[in-house]
Design a protein around this motif. Structure first.
Motif, PDB file in Angstrom:
ATOM      1  N   GLN A 139       7.699   1.946   0.947  1.00 15.67           N
ATOM      2  CA  GLN A 139       8.060   3.359   0.807  1.00 15.67           C
ATOM      3  C   GLN A 139       6.811   4.224   0.696  1.00 15.67           C
ATOM      4  N   VAL A 140       6.787   5.279   1.493  1.00 15.21           N
ATOM      5  CA  VAL A 140       5.755   6.310   1.382  1.00 15.21           C
ATOM      6  C   VAL A 140       6.468   7.623   1.086  1.00 15.21           C
ATOM      7  N   THR A 141       6.105   8.235  -0.034  1.00 15.68           N
ATOM      8  CA  THR A 141       6.718   9.491  -0.435  1.00 15.68           C
ATOM      9  C   THR A 141       5.634  10.545  -0.600  1.00 15.68           C
ATOM     10  N   VAL A 142       5.817  11.675   0.077  1.00 12.73           N
ATOM     11  CA  VAL A 142       4.852  12.767   0.014  1.00 12.73           C
ATOM     12  C   VAL A 142       5.526  13.953  -0.670  1.00 12.73           C
ATOM     13  N   SER A 143       4.969  14.359  -1.788  1.00  4.55           N
ATOM     14  CA  SER A 143       5.538  15.479  -2.533  1.00  4.55           C
ATOM     15  C   SER A 143       4.880  16.788  -2.115  1.00  4.55           C
ATOM     16  N   SER A 144       5.640  17.850  -2.166  1.00  4.75           N
ATOM     17  CA  SER A 144       5.114  19.163  -1.743  1.00  4.75           C
ATOM     18  C   SER A 144       4.464  19.895  -2.905  1.00  4.75           C
ATOM     19  N   GLY A 164       0.770  -1.236   0.000  1.00  5.06           N
ATOM     20  CA  GLY A 164       0.000   0.000   0.000  1.00  5.06           C
ATOM     21  C   GLY A 164       0.801   1.286   0.000  1.00  5.06           C
ATOM     22  N   GLY A 165       2.113   1.209   0.036  1.00  4.79           N
ATOM     23  CA  GLY A 165       2.889   2.443  -0.021  1.00  4.79           C
ATOM     24  C   GLY A 165       2.796   3.077  -1.402  1.00  4.79           C
ATOM     25  N   GLY A 166       3.390   4.259  -1.531  1.00  5.62           N
ATOM     26  CA  GLY A 166       3.382   4.918  -2.826  1.00  5.62           C
ATOM     27  C   GLY A 166       3.685   6.389  -2.718  1.00  5.62           C
ATOM     28  N   LEU A 167       3.365   7.093  -3.794  1.00  4.55           N
ATOM     29  CA  LEU A 167       3.613   8.533  -3.892  1.00  4.55           C
ATOM     30  C   LEU A 167       2.290   9.274  -3.790  1.00  4.55           C
ATOM     31  N   VAL A 168       2.269  10.308  -2.961  1.00  2.89           N
ATOM     32  CA  VAL A 168       1.049  11.092  -2.770  1.00  2.89           C
ATOM     33  C   VAL A 168       1.435  12.553  -2.588  1.00  2.89           C
ATOM     34  N   ARG A 169       0.556  13.439  -2.985  1.00  3.63           N
ATOM     35  CA  ARG A 169       0.797  14.869  -2.798  1.00  3.63           C
ATOM     36  C   ARG A 169       0.519  15.269  -1.356  1.00  3.63           C
ATOM     37  N   ALA A 170       1.157  16.335  -0.924  1.00  2.00           N
ATOM     38  CA  ALA A 170       0.911  16.865   0.411  1.00  2.00           C
ATOM     39  C   ALA A 170      -0.581  17.139   0.601  1.00  2.00           C
ATOM     40  N   ALA A 174      -3.707  10.390   6.797  1.00  2.00           N
ATOM     41  CA  ALA A 174      -4.380  11.533   6.178  1.00  2.00           C
ATOM     42  C   ALA A 174      -3.560  12.795   6.419  1.00  2.00           C
ATOM     43  N   SER A 175      -3.885  13.834   5.661  1.00  2.00           N
ATOM     44  CA  SER A 175      -3.170  15.122   5.778  1.00  2.00           C
ATOM     45  C   SER A 175      -1.668  14.902   5.747  1.00  2.00           C
ATOM     46  N   LEU A 176      -1.231  14.084   4.801  1.00  2.00           N
ATOM     47  CA  LEU A 176       0.186  13.748   4.716  1.00  2.00           C
ATOM     48  C   LEU A 176       1.019  14.962   4.353  1.00  2.00           C
ATOM     49  N   GLN A 177       2.198  15.016   4.927  1.00  2.00           N
ATOM     50  CA  GLN A 177       3.138  16.105   4.712  1.00  2.00           C
ATOM     51  C   GLN A 177       4.471  15.530   4.228  1.00  2.00           C
ATOM     52  N   PRO A 178       5.285  16.340   3.577  1.00  2.00           N
ATOM     53  CA  PRO A 178       6.579  15.846   3.101  1.00  2.00           C
ATOM     54  C   PRO A 178       7.431  15.210   4.200  1.00  2.00           C
ATOM     55  N   GLU A 179       7.284  15.690   5.411  1.00  2.00           N
ATOM     56  CA  GLU A 179       8.069  15.114   6.508  1.00  2.00           C
ATOM     57  C   GLU A 179       7.604  13.725   6.904  1.00  2.00           C
ATOM     58  N   ASP A 180       6.496  13.281   6.370  1.00  2.00           N
ATOM     59  CA  ASP A 180       6.029  11.910   6.592  1.00  2.00           C
ATOM     60  C   ASP A 180       6.708  10.920   5.637  1.00  2.00           C
ATOM     61  N   THR A 181       7.469  11.436   4.700  1.00  2.00           N
ATOM     62  CA  THR A 181       8.172  10.580   3.755  1.00  2.00           C
ATOM     63  C   THR A 181       9.172   9.682   4.487  1.00  2.00           C
ATOM     64  N   ALA A 182       9.038   8.382   4.260  1.00  2.00           N
ATOM     65  CA  ALA A 182       9.889   7.406   4.948  1.00  2.00           C
ATOM     66  C   ALA A 182       9.557   6.011   4.431  1.00  2.00           C
ATOM     67  N   VAL A 183      10.375   5.065   4.835  1.00  2.00           N
ATOM     68  CA  VAL A 183      10.012   3.667   4.675  1.00  2.00           C
ATOM     69  C   VAL A 183       9.233   3.268   5.921  1.00  2.00           C
ATOM     70  N   TYR A 184       8.071   2.723   5.706  1.00  2.00           N
ATOM     71  CA  TYR A 184       7.202   2.331   6.809  1.00  2.00           C
ATOM     72  C   TYR A 184       7.321   0.819   7.025  1.00  2.00           C
ATOM     73  N   TYR A 185       7.606   0.452   8.258  1.00  4.13           N
ATOM     74  CA  TYR A 185       7.828  -0.944   8.615  1.00  4.13           C
ATOM     75  C   TYR A 185       6.731  -1.443   9.550  1.00  4.13           C
ATOM     76  N   CYS A 186       6.234  -2.611   9.247  1.00  9.76           N
ATOM     77  CA  CYS A 186       5.296  -3.297  10.121  1.00  9.76           C
ATOM     78  C   CYS A 186       6.081  -4.056  11.190  1.00  9.76           C
ATOM     79  N   ASN A 187       5.538  -4.082  12.383  1.00 11.85           N
ATOM     80  CA  ASN A 187       6.160  -4.778  13.505  1.00 11.85           C
ATOM     81  C   ASN A 187       5.103  -5.584  14.233  1.00 11.85           C
TER      82      ASN A 187
END
Length: 115
Positions: free
Chosen positions: A110-115, A8-14, A81-94
């Motif tokens: 990978q989750v990438t948030v573009s500004s 479910g990761g991907g690229l999304v706008r701010a 929701a309300s994703l921001q560029p600073e949320d950009t990271a690799v997200y790991y399940c634990n």
């Protein structure tokens, strides 16, 4: 065989939204959660959820992210929701083993948030 598979990761706008999922298999689970690691930074807690549904969130995501869980499917979700560029990271399940407490990790998404 213990396995955690994220999707479910991907690229999304701010300002946008994204949901990531993680299916666990091969062991009995207590706490499940999501962590994230940005380039050059340490892996940090995002949110956790117990089998009873109690949740815990990092201050930086409170009010924007929601963690949920389907115990029957051994699946944990993170609705962002309300994703921001600073949320950009690799997200790991634990996920922690119910009896031993050992922590297992997924491969990351990978989750990438573009500004």
């Amino acid at each position: 065989q213990v396995q955690l598979v994220e999707s479910g990761g991907g690229l999304v706008r701010a300002g946008g939204s994204l949901r990531v999922s993680c299916v666990a298999s091969g062991f009995s689970i207590s706490i499940m959660g999501w962590y994230r690691q940005a380039p050059g930074k340490e892996r940090d807690l995002v949110a956790t959820i117990t089998s009873g549904g109690s949740t815990n969130y990092a201050d930086s995501v409170k009010g924007r992210f929601t963690i949920s869980r389907d115990n029957a499917k051994n699946t944990v979700y993170l609705q962002m929701a309300s994703l921001q560029p600073e949320d950009t990271a690799v997200y790991y399940c634990n996920a922690r083993h119910l009896w031993t407490g050992k922590a297992y990790w997924g491969q990351g998404t990978q989750v990438t948030v573009s500004s």
